[in-house]
Design a protein around this motif. Structure first.
Motif, PDB file in Angstrom:
ATOM      1  N   LEU A  64      -8.815 -20.519  -0.582  1.00 61.22           N
ATOM      2  CA  LEU A  64      -7.555 -19.893  -0.182  1.00 61.22           C
ATOM      3  C   LEU A  64      -7.433 -18.453  -0.676  1.00 61.22           C
ATOM      4  N   GLU A  65      -8.489 -17.931  -1.278  1.00 60.84           N
ATOM      5  CA  GLU A  65      -8.448 -16.557  -1.769  1.00 60.84           C
ATOM      6  C   GLU A  65      -8.301 -15.560  -0.624  1.00 60.84           C
ATOM      7  N   HIS A  66      -7.753 -14.402  -0.955  1.00 59.73           N
ATOM      8  CA  HIS A  66      -7.638 -13.288  -0.018  1.00 59.73           C
ATOM      9  C   HIS A  66      -8.503 -12.150  -0.575  1.00 59.73           C
ATOM     10  N   PRO A  67      -9.781 -12.143  -0.295  1.00 60.41           N
ATOM     11  CA  PRO A  67     -10.681 -11.145  -0.903  1.00 60.41           C
ATOM     12  C   PRO A  67     -10.185  -9.717  -0.671  1.00 60.41           C
ATOM     13  N   GLY A  68     -10.095  -8.967  -1.783  1.00 64.54           N
ATOM     14  CA  GLY A  68      -9.678  -7.570  -1.701  1.00 64.54           C
ATOM     15  C   GLY A  68      -8.209  -7.365  -1.454  1.00 64.54           C
ATOM     16  N   TRP A  69      -7.390  -8.387  -1.693  1.00 64.68           N
ATOM     17  CA  TRP A  69      -5.977  -8.325  -1.310  1.00 64.68           C
ATOM     18  C   TRP A  69      -5.197  -7.217  -2.024  1.00 64.68           C
ATOM     19  N   SER A  70      -5.654  -6.794  -3.205  1.00 64.08           N
ATOM     20  CA  SER A  70      -4.942  -5.727  -3.916  1.00 64.08           C
ATOM     21  C   SER A  70      -5.657  -4.385  -3.781  1.00 64.08           C
TER      22      SER A  70
ATOM     23  N   THR B  82       0.857  -1.189   0.000  1.00 57.11           N
ATOM     24  CA  THR B  82       0.000   0.000   0.000  1.00 57.11           C
ATOM     25  C   THR B  82       0.891   1.236   0.000  1.00 57.11           C
ATOM     26  N   PHE B  83       0.377   2.313  -0.562  1.00 52.16           N
ATOM     27  CA  PHE B  83       1.145   3.556  -0.650  1.00 52.16           C
ATOM     28  C   PHE B  83       0.181   4.730  -0.733  1.00 52.16           C
TER      29      PHE B  83
ATOM     30  N   ASN C  53      -3.544   3.964  -1.925  1.00 56.47           N
ATOM     31  CA  ASN C  53      -3.634   3.043  -3.052  1.00 56.47           C
ATOM     32  C   ASN C  53      -2.968   1.736  -2.677  1.00 56.47           C
ATOM     33  N   ALA C  54      -3.274   0.702  -3.464  1.00 58.47           N
ATOM     34  CA  ALA C  54      -2.651  -0.608  -3.225  1.00 58.47           C
ATOM     35  C   ALA C  54      -2.276  -1.235  -4.563  1.00 58.47           C
TER      36      ALA C  54
END
Length: 902
Positions: A281-287, A146-147, A207-208
Motif C-alpha cells: 500500500l506504499e506510495h513510492p516517492g509520495w513526499s 507541493t510548492f 518542493n514537496a
C-alpha cells in the motif's frame, strides 16, 4: 588580558540546552560552567558580563548586562530583554575570578524561540476527509503538498504540531530526529509545538512536504479498560514552513485546504498493540515532487480546533539513543523462534526480510521466558505488542515502526520466518533525550548490575512521561511512582526539563479543590484523585528539582499547585491536622499485606498524615525560598500543628508507634515527626523489626525509598548494608540473581521455582524500587546536596564505607560541573578518598573513620598545609571545607600516619 587568564567559560546553556531552537521562554535562563586552566584550586567567579546580539559577530548588540558582581553562574536572566517569536538570539559571557582576572569571551552561543504562546497561526488544522478515512478508521493517513520557492533559501523553519502523533518529510527525507511528537500532555490544556531547522531540505523551485499521522495517546487505546478517543476522534496536522530568502524576502507555506491526503501503508498503529504495515500500500516517492498523484489522493478537510493551548515544547524530545544486536537465537521447547537481545528495554526492532508479495511476518515482544523457556506474554494483559509486516515482494525490505513502542527483551518471529535476514535485526532503544549526569560503581558486581537495572528502568519509563511500566496495557504517569523515584532520577540524568513539562500537566489536571489525579496526564475515572504519597508528587518533585538544580523558577511555577494540594489535604481529615479519610493506596505492594491484598499492613491514616506533614514542611520551605513571608509563617504553624497531631494520635505516652511495621517507623523517622525519646525508641523498634524479618524488607512502594536513609541516619549503617546485600527473596539483589536487567514491580516477580508472582500485575520494568539508587549516591559514594545552597553550589561529600565493599565511586555532572567521590580500602587498613569539587562551588568533606587531622595526608602533604582546604573539625571525625579542585586524602583507620596517594 586573554593570554593571562586562569579561568575560562565552558558549557554555556540556555534552558538546560546547548543552542536550543524552538524554546517557549520570552526571558530564557542562561547558565555556564567554569574551568580552571592551570589546575589551581579554590576558583570562584566574582563577576560576569553578558551580551546578547542579533548576529554571531556581536556587531548588533541587543542587550548588555554590564559587569555584575556576583558568583551566580546558573539560571541568569537577561533582565529587560523580551524575546520575540521565531527569532534567533546570540549570546556570550565572560567572567572574573576572585583575583579580578577576566576570562576570554565564551564562543558565540544562541537560542531560538519557537512560535510563542498566544501568537497567531496562519496554518489551519487539516485532517483526512471523513469520506476517505472515517473517524473510527485504523489506517494511518498521509498528507502532502507541493510548492514552489522563488529563490535561494537562506533559512527555513517548520513550526508544527498535531492531534495525534506526526512525522514530517520534505523532498523525500525525514524531518528531524525526534519521535512521538508532539508528546503526551493534558491535551485539553496544553499542546506542545515543535520547531525544525529545514534549511538544508529545500531548494529553489519545486518542493514537496508530507506528513504521517498516528493515533498515539490522543486518539488511541489507553489504560486497561480499553478506552479510546479520550481527547478526540480525528487526527489532524497544523504546520507552518517559514522561509527566508537570500534576497531578504520571506514566505510562509502553511497547512490549509490545498493539501491532499490518502490512506497510508500503516493499517493499524497503537501504543500498546503495535503496528500493522502493508508494504503493497506504499506510495513510492509520495513526499517528493516527482510523485504523480492517483485517485487515492483527495483534498483534506479544514477542521475547527483551538490554538489557545499551543505552546513551544518544554521537555526534551524522545530520540533513538542506542541499538542492541541479538545475543542469541533460540528455539523454545514449543518450537518457537525467539531472539534474545540480552536486555529488557523499550523501543522497537528494525529488521529486514525477503520473500514473495503478500507474505506476512510477525514480531511479538515479551520481557521474559517462562520456567520451561517458552515465550511468555500473559503479564502484558491485553497489550498485544505485535508488529505485522506484509511484503511487497522486492529483493530486501527493511522496516521499523513509527508510532508505537514495545517493552521487551525477547522477540518471537512468526509467519514466513525463513524470509528474515538473520544478520539484519537490531533493537532500537528510545527514551526522552535527557543528559546522563550520574555514574556509580563499586567492588560488588551484583550492586553494579543493580545500578544498571535502575538506569535501564529510567530509560524504559521516561518516554515523554514518567510511566509506571512500558509494556502492558497501562504505561501511565503514576504520580506515586514518580515521586518515589525522583530522588534517584536527579542523580542519573538531568530530568529538570522532563519533569517541568510533566508538572505543568499535573497542575493543569489538578482539580479546583487541589486534589491531584492518580496519573498525569489524567485519563482514569473521575474519582481517581487524592491519594496520599501519590498526590504528594505535586510538592515533593518540585522541591527535589529545586534542591538538585537550583532553578527557583520551578518552585515559582508550581507554587500554587503545591499550595493547592496541601489545602486539599487540610480539608480532608475528620480530626484537625490529621488525614484519616478517603481512599489511599497505602504501602502499595507491601510484603506485610494480608493474603490476596495489594496494600501493606501499615495503617493508611499514619501514611497519609505523615505525608501531609512532609508536604507542609516542603511548602513552608518553598515559601521561604520565594520570599512569601506570610505563607512561610502560616505553613510553619501548620507544620507544627500537624506534627503535634501526629504524635498525639499515633504515638503512645511511652513513645511507641501505634503501627508496628517497618514502613510506619520509617516514615515517622524520615519525616522527623517524633520527639527525641520517641525517635530513639522508634529507631530501636525498627532494628527489632528488621531482626524479626531476618534483615529482609517488608516494605512496599511507600516505605522502600526511605528505609536505607533512615537506617544510616540513625546509626544502623550495618543494617542498611545488610539489607542492600541480601540475595534471597525479598531483596534488591534477588531479581539480579534471577537474571533481571531492569527493576521488577514485585520482589518475587519470578519465584525460585521459575513460576510467576501473577499474570495480572507483574511488570519486569517498574522503576519504583530502584529508589535505592538515591542511597547509593548519597551514602555509599557520599554525594549530597546542601539545602542552603541548592543546585550543588555548596554540597557535602560524606561516604560511609561498609558491607564489605573495598571501593566505590560516584560522579555527578551538576550545573556547575562534575563532582566526583571515589574511595578504596587497602589491605593495610588505609583508606584513600579522592574528591573533585567543580569551580565556583565548595564542599564540606567528611572523612569517614579519620581519628584526627594529624593522621590525614592530602596529595602527599599534611592536611593542615593543603591548599584549598580549611579544617572545620578534628579529633573524632575530621571535616574539611574545600574549594574547587581535586583532593586525594589518605589515612589509617586506626589513627596511624597515612601513606600518601601519589
Amino acid at each position: 588580558m586573554g593570554g593571562l587568564t586562569m579561568i575560562q567559560v565552558t558549557s554555556v546553556q540556555c534552558e538546560y540546552q546547548h543552542n536550543p531552537i524552538g524554546i517557549g521562554e520570552r526571558q530564557p535562563l542562561l547558565s555556564w560552567k567554569l574551568e580552571a586552566t592551570s589546575g589551581q584550586r579554590k576558583v570562584n567567579q566574582s563577576a560576569y558580563e553578558l551580551e546578547v546580539a542579533s548576529d554571531a559577530s556581536f556587531h548588533d548588540i541587543l542587550w548588555q548586562s554590564g559587569i555584575i558582581y556576583t558568583e551566580q553562574s546558573t539560571f541568569v536572566e537577561a533582565a529587560g530583554l523580551i524575546s520575540e517569536s521565531c527569532k534567533r538570539y546570540y549570546w556570550r559571557v565572560r567572567v572574573w575570578d576572585g583575583d579580578g582576572v577576566v576570562s576570554d569571551w565564551s564562543p558565540a552561543a544562541f537560542w531560538e524561540t519557537g512560535k510563542l504562546k498566544g501568537e497567531t497561526w496562519s496554518g489551519k488544522w487539516i485532517s483526512a476527509p471523513l469520506a476517505q478515512l472515517p473517524a473510527d478508521a485504523e489506517q494511518v493517513p498521509l498528507l502532502r503538498k507541493t510548492f514552489t520557492l522563488r529563490g535561494q533559501v537562506k533559512q527555513a523553519r517548520i513550526y508544527a504540531t498535531a492531534l495525534g502523533l506526526y512525522e514530517l518529510e520534505l523532498n523525500g527525507k525525514r524531518v528531524g530526529d525526534t519521535y512521538f511528537a508532539p508528546g503526551w500532555t493534558s491535551y485539553n490544556n496544553v499542546l506542545q509545538t515543535q520547531t525544525y531547522d529545514v534549511t538544508d531540505h529545500l531548494t529553489a523551485g519545486n518542493n514537496a512536504i508530507g506528513a504521517w499521522l498516528g493515533n498515539g495517546w490522543y486518539k488511541g487505546n489507553l489504560a486497561w479498560s480499553h478506552q479510546k478517543e479520550i481527547y478526540g476522534n480525528r487526527l489532524a496536522l497544523l504546520a507552518e514552513l517559514h522561509v527566508q530568502y537570500e534576497d531578504g524576502g520571506e514566505e510562509v507555506i502553511a497547512t490549509d485546504g490545498s493539501w491532499t491526503s490518502a490512506p497510508g501503508p500503516i493499517r493499524m498503529s497503537e501504543i500498546y498493540h503495535g503496528e500493522t504495515y502493508d508494504a503493497s500500500l506504499e506510495h513510492p516517492g509520495w513526499s517528493t515532487t516527482a510523485f504523480s498523484k492517483s485517485s487515492d489522493w483527495q483534498s483534506v478537510e479544514e477542521i475547527s480546533q483551538t490554538y489557545e493551548v499551543l505552546t513551544p515544547q518544554i521537555n526534551v524530545p524522545v530520540r533513538k539513543k542506542e541499538t542492541l544486536k541479538p545475543v542469541e537465537w533460540l528455539t523454545t521447547p514449543r518450537g518457537e523462534t525467539v531472539i534474545d537481545f540480552g536486555q529488557n528495554m523499550v523501543g522497537w526492532v528494525k529488521f529486514s526480510v525477503r520473500g514473495t508479495a503478500g507474505d506476512e511476518v510477525s514480531l511479538k515482544h515479551a520481557e521474559v521466558l517462562d520456567a520451561e523457556g517458552n515465550f511468555y506474554t500473559d503479564n502484558l494483559r491485553s497489550a498485544k505488542q505485535n508488529i505485522r509486516y506484509t511484503l511487497k515482494g522486492e529483493s530486501i525490505e527493511t522496516f521499523e515502526p513509527r508510532f508505537t513502542f514495545q517493552g521487551f527483551r525477547f522477540v518471537k518471529l512468526e509467519g514466513a520466518v525463513s524470509a528474515f535476514e538473520r544478520d539484519a535485526f537490531e533493537a532500537v532503544v528510545i527514551h526522552s533525550d535527557m543528559e546522563e549526569t550520574g555514574k556509580f560503581s563499586c567492588s560488588n558486581p551484583l550492586i553494579n548490575q543493580l545500578q544498571s537495572n535502575i538506569r535501564w528502568g529510567l530509560k524504559g519509563n521516561f518516554v515523554d512521561v514518567p510511566t509506571d511500566c512500558p509494556q502492558r496495557d497501562e504505561r501511565l504517569g503514576w504520580t506515586g511512582d514518580a515521586q518515589m523515584f525522583i530522588g534517584t532520577a536527579v542523580y542519573l540524568n538531568n530530568v529538570a526539563p522532563f519533569f517541568a513539562k510533566w508538572l505543568g500537566d499535573l497542575a493543569a489536571d489538578q482539580r479546583s479543590d487541589g486534589a491531584v489525579p492518580f496519573v498525569v496526564p489524567h485519563v482514569l475515572a473521575d474519582d481517581s484523585y487524592g491519594s496520599a504519597a501519590w498526590g504528594d508528587a505535586a510538592v515533593i518533585i518540585p522541591w527535589t528539582l529545586y534542591a538538585s538544580y537550583g532553578d527557583k523558577r520551578i518552585l515559582e511555577r508550581q507554587y500554587d499547585s503545591m499550595k493547592g494540594w496541601v489545602s486539599y489535604v487540610e480539608a480532608q481529615g475528620d480530626q484537625p491536622y490529621l488525614w484519616n479519610t478517603g481512599f489511599h493506596f497505602g504501602d502499595w505492594l507491601g510484603l506485610d499485606a494480608k493474603s490476596g491484598d495489594y496494600i501493606g499492613a501499615t495503617d493508611r491514616d499514619i501514611i497519609a498524615s505523615a505525608f501531609y506533614a512532609y508536604s507542609v514542611k516542603l511548602v513552608r520551605k518553598s515559601a521561604e525560598v520565594l520570599g512569601r513571608e506570610e505563607d512561610a509563617a502560616h505553613y510553619a504553624e501548620l507544620e507544627r500543628q500537624v506534627a503535634d497531631a501526629f504524635r498525639k494520635e499515633f504515638v503512645t505516652p511511652g513513645g511507641r508507634l501505634s503501627s508496628s511495621t517497618q514502613t510506619g517507623h520509617v516514615l515517622a523517622l524520615m519525616f522527623e515527626l517524633l520527639d527525641e525519646p520517641s525517635e530513639r525508641r522508634s529507631a530501636l523498634r525498627l532494628k527489632e523489626l528488621l531482626e524479626a524479618s531476618k534483615h529482609h524488607l517488608t516494605t512496599g512502594f511507600v516505605g522502600t525509598p526511605y528505609i536505607s536513609h533512615v537506617l544510616s541516619k540513625h546509626g544502623m549503617l550495618d543494617e542498611a548494608y545488610t539489607l542492600l546485600l541480601q540475595q534471597d527473596y525479598p531483596s534488591w539483589l534477588y531479581p539480579v540473581t534471577k537474571g533481571a536487567t531492569t527493576i521488577w514491580e514485585h520482589w518475587d516477580g519470578i519465584k525460585e521455582d521459575g513460576s510467576f508472582w501473577s499474570a495480572d500485575m507483574n511488570s519486569f520494568n517498574h522503576y519504583a524500587y530502584g529508589a535505592v539508587g538515591d542511597w547509593l549516591y548519597r551514602t555509599v559514594a557520599g554525594i549530597q546536596p546542601e539545602e542552603s545552597a541548592p543546585g550543588y553550589k555548596r554540597f557535602v561529600v560524606a561516604p560511609q564505607p561498609g558491607g564489605g565493599l573495598t571501593f566505590a565511586e560516584g560522579e555527578l555532572e551538576t550545573m556547575y560541573g562534575r563532582i566526583r567521590s571515589a574511595w578504596k580500602l587497602g589491605e593495610n587498613g588505609v583508606i584513600e578518598l579522592e574528591v573533585t569539587v567543580p569551580p565556583n562551588t565548595s564542599a564540606e568533606i567528611r572523612l569517614p573513620g579519620a581519628a584526627g587531622s594529624d593522621v590525614v595526608a592530602e596529595s602527599g602533604q599534611p592536611l593542615e598545609s593543603s591548599a584549598g582546604l580549611t579544617l572545620l573539625k578534628s579529633g573524632d571525625g575530621v571535616i574539611v571545607e574545600a574549594g574547587s579542585g581535586t583532593y586525594k586524602f589518605a589515612y589509617d583507620f586506626n589513627g596511624q600516619p597515612a601513606v600518601a596517594i601519589s
